[in-house]
Each structure stands twice: as structure tokens, then as C-alpha cells.
Design an enzyme around this catalytic site. Structure first.
Site, PDB file in Angstrom:
ATOM      1  N   ASN A  59       7.447  -3.185   3.563  1.00  0.00           N
ATOM      2  CA  ASN A  59       8.591  -2.493   2.935  1.00  0.00           C
ATOM      3  C   ASN A  59       8.236  -1.072   2.521  1.00  0.00           C
ATOM      4  O   ASN A  59       8.378  -0.672   1.374  1.00  0.00           O
ATOM      5  CB  ASN A  59       9.143  -3.296   1.751  1.00  0.00           C
ATOM      6  CG  ASN A  59       8.116  -3.539   0.668  1.00  0.00           C
ATOM      7  OD1 ASN A  59       6.909  -3.456   0.912  1.00  0.00           O
ATOM      8  ND2 ASN A  59       8.564  -3.838  -0.530  1.00  0.00           N
ATOM      9  N   HIS A 101       3.377   1.280  -8.765  1.00  0.00           N
ATOM     10  CA  HIS A 101       4.543   2.123  -9.033  1.00  0.00           C
ATOM     11  C   HIS A 101       4.102   3.281  -9.910  1.00  0.00           C
ATOM     12  O   HIS A 101       3.241   3.114 -10.777  1.00  0.00           O
ATOM     13  CB  HIS A 101       5.628   1.342  -9.789  1.00  0.00           C
ATOM     14  CG  HIS A 101       6.311   0.300  -8.967  1.00  0.00           C
ATOM     15  ND1 HIS A 101       7.052   0.600  -7.851  1.00  0.00           N
ATOM     16  CD2 HIS A 101       6.348  -1.052  -9.084  1.00  0.00           C
ATOM     17  CE1 HIS A 101       7.533  -0.521  -7.329  1.00  0.00           C
ATOM     18  NE2 HIS A 101       7.115  -1.537  -8.049  1.00  0.00           N
ATOM     19  N   HIS A 158       4.375 -15.640  -3.333  1.00  0.00           N
ATOM     20  CA  HIS A 158       4.422 -15.604  -4.809  1.00  0.00           C
ATOM     21  C   HIS A 158       5.229 -16.738  -5.460  1.00  0.00           C
ATOM     22  O   HIS A 158       6.269 -16.496  -6.086  1.00  0.00           O
ATOM     23  CB  HIS A 158       4.909 -14.247  -5.306  1.00  0.00           C
ATOM     24  CG  HIS A 158       6.015 -13.586  -4.512  1.00  0.00           C
ATOM     25  ND1 HIS A 158       7.189 -14.210  -4.241  1.00  0.00           N
ATOM     26  CD2 HIS A 158       6.101 -12.358  -3.944  1.00  0.00           C
ATOM     27  CE1 HIS A 158       7.969 -13.380  -3.544  1.00  0.00           C
ATOM     28  NE2 HIS A 158       7.319 -12.256  -3.340  1.00  0.00           N
ATOM     29  N   ASP A 201      -0.124  -9.607  -4.565  1.00  0.00           N
ATOM     30  CA  ASP A 201       1.159  -8.883  -4.587  1.00  0.00           C
ATOM     31  C   ASP A 201       0.974  -7.536  -5.296  1.00  0.00           C
ATOM     32  O   ASP A 201       1.871  -7.064  -6.010  1.00  0.00           O
ATOM     33  CB  ASP A 201       2.291  -9.705  -5.227  1.00  0.00           C
ATOM     34  CG  ASP A 201       3.675  -9.193  -4.820  1.00  0.00           C
ATOM     35  OD1 ASP A 201       3.762  -8.245  -4.010  1.00  0.00           O
ATOM     36  OD2 ASP A 201       4.671  -9.737  -5.326  1.00  0.00           O
ATOM     37  N   LEU A 255       0.824  -1.224   0.000  1.00  0.00           N
ATOM     38  CA  LEU A 255       0.000   0.000   0.000  1.00  0.00           C
ATOM     39  C   LEU A 255       0.853   1.266   0.000  1.00  0.00           C
ATOM     40  O   LEU A 255       0.324   2.361  -0.088  1.00  0.00           O
ATOM     41  CB  LEU A 255      -0.972  -0.003   1.184  1.00  0.00           C
ATOM     42  CG  LEU A 255      -1.984  -1.153   1.203  1.00  0.00           C
ATOM     43  CD1 LEU A 255      -2.896  -1.051   2.423  1.00  0.00           C
ATOM     44  CD2 LEU A 255      -2.827  -1.186  -0.071  1.00  0.00           C
ATOM     45  N   ARG A 256       2.163   1.101   0.129  1.00  0.00           N
ATOM     46  CA  ARG A 256       3.151   2.179  -0.100  1.00  0.00           C
ATOM     47  C   ARG A 256       3.152   3.322   0.907  1.00  0.00           C
ATOM     48  O   ARG A 256       3.967   4.230   0.774  1.00  0.00           O
ATOM     49  CB  ARG A 256       2.979   2.772  -1.509  1.00  0.00           C
ATOM     50  CG  ARG A 256       3.102   1.770  -2.637  1.00  0.00           C
ATOM     51  CD  ARG A 256       4.477   1.146  -2.708  1.00  0.00           C
ATOM     52  NE  ARG A 256       4.671   0.332  -3.902  1.00  0.00           N
ATOM     53  CZ  ARG A 256       5.316  -0.829  -3.907  1.00  0.00           C
ATOM     54  NH1 ARG A 256       5.823  -1.338  -2.794  1.00  0.00           N
ATOM     55  NH2 ARG A 256       5.474  -1.506  -5.024  1.00  0.00           N
TER      56      ARG A 256
END
Ligand SMILES: [Zn+2]
Ligand SMILES: [Zn+2]
Length: 429
Positions: free
Chosen positions: A97, A311, A234, A307, A66-67
């Protein structure tokens, strides 16, 4: 906004627990399922005509990005959870991350609170295995668990030091959480596509399949030795599917997920150097794709997870070598899986829905998704006959990096109900 009372009338309700599909009405009152049965009369309730539609518990995505914080130009918790809901995901588990990474109680709380403020899909964070995702010392696993983290992972990187991974498994076991492993063996992981005929022909640096399988093998063996739960993220290649099948026969507590792009596409798609096909792990060969599909069907692979990796166009509109890997996934996942597994005749709708609901709930220790009286309404309405074409105008994510634009698919999430706040019917049925 939902009325206080709502009647979903005439739909076929899929119950992944029993595998049954029943033609029943569902009465929702104050965000809860008040009644499930045939011919419910509720004159003052808002009536939603579900004839010809299917209804299932809301989906859970146990692997997404979700950044927020740090990369809000690509996605925020608000836009990501909106996009999730449109795709039928009422609960999502973001990977840690971010910048800074989610390696503390405070960061876990921040993400949960942000999602509560946003009010769309609920967020159940995955915390880091190691402090600052550096792979050296363990993160505050116990306090992150207290704050609501449901698993730990250094996703984006493998925990390469075996002593650190062993300790992470021991701690996670003590707190009854799985460790989610992003499998990429050091020294084999610097390629940008699958290593094979296609990478050679196109002149791309290859990442060979043993990068994934060797890493998974070490983590599976450590999990068996420690008696902990490991989840392989994944899965992309045939050898990893075989390895997990073997480990399950040994009764190792291993579970696994696959992403729609890995069961839909192969490295043949890279011929045009379109960076929207660049993912990590990379798209593999047709035999790998078929092995992954077989793994889902025979139960070796437990879960379908997106996943979802947004971007910005700046990160993607560069040469193939330099582009960031990953694609958005919430809004196409259900349809891609429906085609691959149900329309093909490989699985029943209920078994397919199980991979999106019960299986991730079980692994992450989340409340069991169901369509039972007395539970919170967390439902999706599906049109399994709908043919639709994915267009950028429909994308709710802040980013548009997807190889599935203009693809026509069958099976669509047309709406849903989530608690008191949300009733949505976005797509004309
Ligand atoms: Zn990963
Ligand atoms: Zn990921």
C-alpha cells in the site's frame, strides 16, 4: 564491515528446526558459515566473544510497511531495512500500500533493487491482490511472482467483493502463493478503537470484533472451497483465534500472524487518548489478548509479525479520531515476544524463535533459515539476560510512533552477521 574470517566463539546456538540449543563456535568465511562445532581454532579470524549470548538465524518479518514509494517522509526502504536489521530482521516483506501501490512487475523490481542498493535487510515484496488496490480487477499476479513477489494482499483494506477474492485465491494458488487478508468487514469497520466498555466510556467510535472475524470467516471458507492458501493478518480478537483453530481442524490451508502490540496491550491503554496506541485492528480487551497469546502457544497462530507502520509526527499529533493508525515495530518485537512467551515460561526459546524464522519462511516460500555449514551467514546475537529501556535515541526508523518508549524490557538483539557486508554489534553487551 566483516573481516573475511570471523569466529563467533562460545555462544549458545538456537536451532529452531530441531529445537536444540548447542554450545558451539561458528566460523564465518566470506559471508558464509564455514564451520559449526566445538573449540574451532582459527587464529587469523576476527574473534567475537559470544560467551553468555545466544545465536539464532536472522528473523523474517512477513508483514511491514516501508512506505517507499510515496511516503518517504515517514520511512524509506533504506531507513526501514536498517531499522529491521537492528531489530534482528534480516528479511522483510513489505505490504504494497505505497503510492503508487505495488501492483506490477516493475514496482516489485523497484523495491527489491532499492533494498539491494541499501544493503541492509533483504526485501521480499508482497504484491497487490487487485490493480491499484481498488478491489475490482486482479493485479498482475503472475508477473509480480516472476519478479520476486512472495504473496499478494490489499493490506490496509479488505477485498470486499467475494468474486474478486475468489479469483485472487485461484490465481495465487496457481502461482503457489498465499493471499494475505486484512480482515475488516464493510459496514463494521469505521470505528477507531475496539467497540466495548472502553470505547463507550471514552466516547470513541468503536470497531466491533465481528468486523475482523466475519471477514476472516468468509476468506477461510473461500480458501477451503478453492483449495488455496490464505493467511490472516494481525489477528486481534478471541473469536478469530477460535475460527482459525476450527479451520485448521478442517485442514483448511490457513495460517495466521499476531503483532506484538496485540499480545502486549489492551484498549485500557487508550484512556490518555495517546495516538501511539491507535492501531488497526484496534487494541482489544484483556480476554482477547489472552486468547491471542494462547493461540500462539498452541500453534493456531503461526507467526509473530510486526506490522511496522511508520507515520510522521504530523500524521500522529492530531486528535485521536483523525490520527493515522499504526506503530513502528522492528526494534521492539523480539524483546516484547521474548517477555510474553519465553520469560513467562509458556514457550522454549527455540519454539519462540521458530515463530520469527521458520514459520514465516514456510508461508512465504523463502529459503529456510538455519545455522548450517555452507549456508549464507544470516545470524543474530542475542543477550537474553539484558535489561534495556527503549529510548527515542535508539530508533533507526525515520518515524517515532511507538507506545513502547521508556519501556524496560528483557532480551535484546545485540548484533548479528548478514553475508559479507554486515557484521553489527550495536548495543554494548
Ligand atoms: Zn492490515
Ligand atoms: Zn499492515
Amino acid at each position: 564491515m566483516a573481516d573475511d574470517r570471523m569466529l563467533l566463539a562460545g555462544g549458545r546456538v538456537i536451532d529452531p528446526a530441531s529445537g536444540k540449543v548447542r554450545l558451539v563456535d561458528i566460523l564465518v568465511e566470506d559471508g558464509r558459515i564455514a564451520r559449526v562445532g566445538k573449540g574451532i581454532r582459527a587464529r587469523d579470524a576476527q574473534r567475537i566473544d559470544c560467551r553468555g549470548k545466544h545465536i539464532a538465524p536472522g528473523f523474517i518479518d512477513m508483514h511491514c510497511h516501508l512506505r517507499e514509494p510515496g511516503y518517504e517522509d515517514a520511512e524509506t526502504i533504506l531507513t526501514g531495512t536498517q531499522s529491521a536489521l537492528v531489530g534482528g530482521f534480516t528479511r522483510v516483506c513489505p505490504m504494497p500500500n505505497t503510492d503508487p501501490p505495488v501492483d506490477s512487475e516493475a514496482m516489485v523490481r523497484f523495491q527489491i533493487e532499492r533494498a539491494e542498493q541499501a544493503g541492509y535487510a533483504s526485501v521480499h515484496p508482497v504484491g497487490c491482490c487487485t490493480r491499484n488496490r481498488a478491489g475490482k480487477e486482479l493485479a498482475e499476479i503472475g508477473s509480480m511472482r516472476e519478479a520476486g513477489a512472495v504473496a499478494v494482499s490489499d493490506d490496509g483494506d479488505w477485498v470486499s467483493d467475494p468474486r474478486v477474492m475468489r479469483r485472487a485465491l485461484e490465481y495465487a494458488k496457481a502461482f503457489d502463493m498465499p493471499v494475505i487478508s486484512h480482515c475488516e468487514y464493510d459496514g463494521l469497520s469505521d470505528g477507531v478503537s475496539n467497540e466495548g466498555l472502553v470505547s463507550t466510556r471514552l466516547g470513541l467510535r468503536g470497531k466491533p470484533w465481528p468486523s475482523e472475524t466475519a471477514a476472516a470467516a468468509r476468506d477461510i471458507m473461500l480458501a477451503e472451497f478453492v483449495g488455496a492458501r490464505v493467511h490472516i493478518a494481525h489477528v486481534s480478537c478471541a473469536a478469530t483465534v477460535d475460527l482459525i483453530r476450527w479451520a485448521k481442524l478442517r485442514r483448511v490451508q490457513v495460517t495466521a500472524e499476531v503483532c506484538p502490540h496485540h499480545f502486549t496491550l489492551t484498549d485500557a491503554s487508550l484512556a490518555g487518548f495517546d495516538t501511539n496506541f491507535k492501531v488497526n485492528p484496534p487494541l482489544r480487551t484483556e480476554p482477547d489478548r489472552l486468547a491471542v497469546v494462547e493461540g500462539v502457544v498452541d500453534g493456531t497462530i503461526d507467526v509473530i509479525a510486526t506490522d511496522h507502520a511508520p507515520h510522521t509526527s504530523i500524521a500522529k499529533e492530531v486528535e485521536f479520531d483523525k490520527a493515522r493508525p499504526g506503530i513502528i515495530g522492528f526494534e521492539t518485537a523480539f524483546s516484547l515476544g521474548y517477555e510474553q512467551f519465553v520469560l513467562s515460561g509458556l514457550m522454549s526459546p527455540a519454539r519462540y524463535i521458530e515463530k520469527l524464522t521458520l514459520a514465516p519462511a514456510r508461508i512465504m516460500g523463502l529459503r529456510t533459515p538455519s545455522v548450517a555449514e555452507g549456508t549464507e551467514a544470516e545470524l543474530v546475537i542475542l543477550d537474553l539476560k539484558a535489561q534495556w529501556t527503549f529510548s527515542s535515541a535508539q530508533i533507526m526508523s525515520k518515524s517515532h510512533n511507538t507506545p513502547f518508549l521508556e519501556r524496560t524490557m528483557q532480551g535484546l538483539v545485540v548484533g548479528g552477521v548478514l553475508g559479507e557486508e554486515h557484521f553489527w554489534l550495536l548495543h554494548a553487551a
